[in-house]
Write a protein that holds these residues in place. Structure first.
Motif, PDB file in Angstrom:
ATOM      1  N   PRO A  25      34.822  33.784  33.832  1.00 38.30           N
ATOM      2  CA  PRO A  25      35.248  33.375  35.059  1.00 38.30           C
ATOM      3  C   PRO A  25      36.194  34.403  35.723  1.00 38.30           C
ATOM      4  N   SER A  26      37.007  34.959  35.143  1.00 38.12           N
ATOM      5  CA  SER A  26      38.161  35.926  35.897  1.00 38.12           C
ATOM      6  C   SER A  26      38.018  37.147  34.778  1.00 38.12           C
ATOM      7  N   LEU A  27      38.469  38.327  35.587  1.00 41.43           N
ATOM      8  CA  LEU A  27      38.678  39.272  34.919  1.00 41.43           C
ATOM      9  C   LEU A  27      39.851  39.383  33.718  1.00 41.43           C
ATOM     10  N   LYS A  28      40.974  38.382  34.255  1.00 45.14           N
ATOM     11  CA  LYS A  28      41.744  38.218  33.149  1.00 45.14           C
ATOM     12  C   LYS A  28      41.414  37.557  31.731  1.00 45.14           C
ATOM     13  N   ALA A  78      31.187  39.506  36.172  1.00 43.50           N
ATOM     14  CA  ALA A  78      30.524  40.148  37.210  1.00 43.50           C
ATOM     15  C   ALA A  78      31.400  40.360  38.659  1.00 43.50           C
ATOM     16  N   MET A  79      31.505  41.528  39.171  1.00 41.43           N
ATOM     17  CA  MET A  79      32.259  41.762  40.447  1.00 41.43           C
ATOM     18  C   MET A  79      31.236  41.727  41.534  1.00 41.43           C
ATOM     19  N   ASN A  80      31.255  40.855  42.545  1.00 41.97           N
ATOM     20  CA  ASN A  80      30.432  41.018  43.704  1.00 41.97           C
ATOM     21  C   ASN A  80      31.236  41.579  45.081  1.00 41.97           C
ATOM     22  N   THR A  81      30.893  42.595  45.196  1.00 43.03           N
ATOM     23  CA  THR A  81      31.273  43.298  46.513  1.00 43.03           C
ATOM     24  C   THR A  81      30.887  43.027  47.791  1.00 43.03           C
ATOM     25  N   ASN A  82      30.326  41.748  47.919  1.00 43.27           N
ATOM     26  CA  ASN A  82      29.704  41.048  49.297  1.00 43.27           C
ATOM     27  C   ASN A  82      30.999  40.683  50.083  1.00 43.27           C
ATOM     28  N   SER A  84      34.302  41.396  50.573  1.00 38.96           N
ATOM     29  CA  SER A  84      35.311  42.343  49.935  1.00 38.96           C
ATOM     30  C   SER A  84      35.521  41.605  48.445  1.00 38.96           C
ATOM     31  N   LEU A  85      36.084  42.550  47.715  1.00 40.98           N
ATOM     32  CA  LEU A  85      36.332  42.393  46.343  1.00 40.98           C
ATOM     33  C   LEU A  85      37.366  41.340  46.292  1.00 40.98           C
ATOM     34  N   ALA A  86      37.528  40.516  45.451  1.00 36.60           N
ATOM     35  CA  ALA A  86      38.831  39.647  44.981  1.00 36.60           C
ATOM     36  C   ALA A  86      40.162  40.514  44.822  1.00 36.60           C
ATOM     37  N   GLU A  87      41.241  40.063  45.258  1.00 36.90           N
ATOM     38  CA  GLU A  87      42.304  41.015  45.233  1.00 36.90           C
ATOM     39  C   GLU A  87      42.587  41.487  43.800  1.00 36.90           C
ATOM     40  N   ALA A  91      42.275  45.680  42.989  1.00 42.94           N
ATOM     41  CA  ALA A  91      43.364  46.269  42.539  1.00 42.94           C
ATOM     42  C   ALA A  91      42.987  47.109  41.119  1.00 42.94           C
ATOM     43  N   PHE A  92      42.267  46.583  40.414  1.00 36.72           N
ATOM     44  CA  PHE A  92      41.811  46.804  39.015  1.00 36.72           C
ATOM     45  C   PHE A  92      40.994  48.284  39.308  1.00 36.72           C
ATOM     46  N   ILE A  93      39.843  48.095  40.015  1.00 35.70           N
ATOM     47  CA  ILE A  93      38.970  49.202  40.473  1.00 35.70           C
ATOM     48  C   ILE A  93      39.820  50.396  41.128  1.00 35.70           C
TER      49      ILE A  93
END
Length: 280
Positions: A25-28, A78-82, A84-87, A91-93
């Motif tokens: 559910p999250s990058l963390k 999963a990272m959706n760029t639609n 804008s990316l989540a904050e 920052a990670f990218i």
């Protein structure tokens, strides 16, 4: 009877789950699990409005071979760029110094958040599994390219892949150098081929590059490499390179020789019939 029915339902649900890649559910949470399980993090970098991304999404949800391989070997996110990316994702990218002009992209990081591999997408299960295997093998990772180059590897395969990485990292200075070395290593008898065109299209950014110089002087042969809705767009990649350099803030101070050279490019590519407008 009830127990048998329950077992059947359980099997159906289990098969459904195993047929799709499980995303955190999250990058963390993804990196937390990666550390706990000593696994690589796979990131599907996509845009929900992108047709190719939708096909990739369908494959990740419905292909049991891919699902089993990725669920077993990676922690997935999963990272959706639609829009804008989540904050946190953005920052990670940014911290990873990754810049993508198109999607989808397959990304892989070790548990300590170090970038190790990336790939464009061929929406086939074999491709996804092969890229996953590369990410797991230090010798085949994108991150190994710099070391191979510095040790003297000047094969076309390595130089092309390294150019792609430098493009993603926006290292324009080194990209110009390596892409010219790529031209020097390329078989000159293959210059009129689609292989040469693909290199021009994917990693060449300078008019000084040998691939650009070859194709600007052989425009009649720069055709029939694209199909479908892109048919006939081959010259646009030369135009893109020329227009980018014409956007140089020092253009008015260019010497006459350089200006004349670019006027010739403009006329050959039919960008405008009055090239002087770029130098006024």
């Amino acid at each position: 009877m009830k127990r048998a029915l329950f077992f059947i339902v359980f099997l159906i649900l289990s098969n459904t789950i195993s047929a799709q890649v499980v995303f955190e559910p999250s990058l963390k949470e993804a990196f937390k699990k990666a550390k706990e399980q000593n696994k690589i993090v796979f990131i599907e970098y996509y845009n929900s409005d992108c047709p190719v991304c939708k096909r990739l999404g369908d494959l990740l949800k419905n292909d049991s071979l891919v699902a089993n391989y990725y669920n077993k070997n990676f922690i997935n996110y999963a990272m959706n760029t639609n829009g804008s990316l989540a904050e946190d994702d953005n920052a990670f990218i940014s911290e990873a110094n990754l810049h993508f002009e198109s999607v989808p992209v397959l990304l892989y990081f070790d548990a300590s958040k170090k970038f190790i591999h990336h790939s464009g997408v061929n929406v086939e299960s074999e491709h996804l599994i092969n890229e996953g295997k590369k990410a797991k093998n230090p010798d085949f990772r994108t991150s190994s390219l710099k070391a191979k180059y510095e040790k003297g590897d000047r094969t076309v395969k390595t130089l092309y892949a390294y150019c792609d990485l430098l493009l993603v990292n926006k290292n324009e200075t080194l990209l110009k150098k390596v892409s010219q070395e790529l031209f020097e290593s390329f078989k000159k008898e293959e210059l009129p081929t689609k292989k040469s065109y693909i290199i021009l299209k994917q990693v060449v950014t300078s008019t000084e590059n040998g691939f650009f110089q070859y194709w600007i002087n052989n425009l009649d042969n720069l055709k029939d490499f694209e199909t479908g809705y892109k048919a006939g767009t081959e010259k646009s990649y030369l135009e893109k390179i020329v227009l980018k350099e014409l956007n140089d803030k020092t253009i008015k101070s260019w010497d006459a020789s350089k200006k004349d050279k670019f006027k010739d490019y403009i006329l050959k590519l039919k960008i405008t019939d009055n090239p002087e407008v770029y130098f006024e």
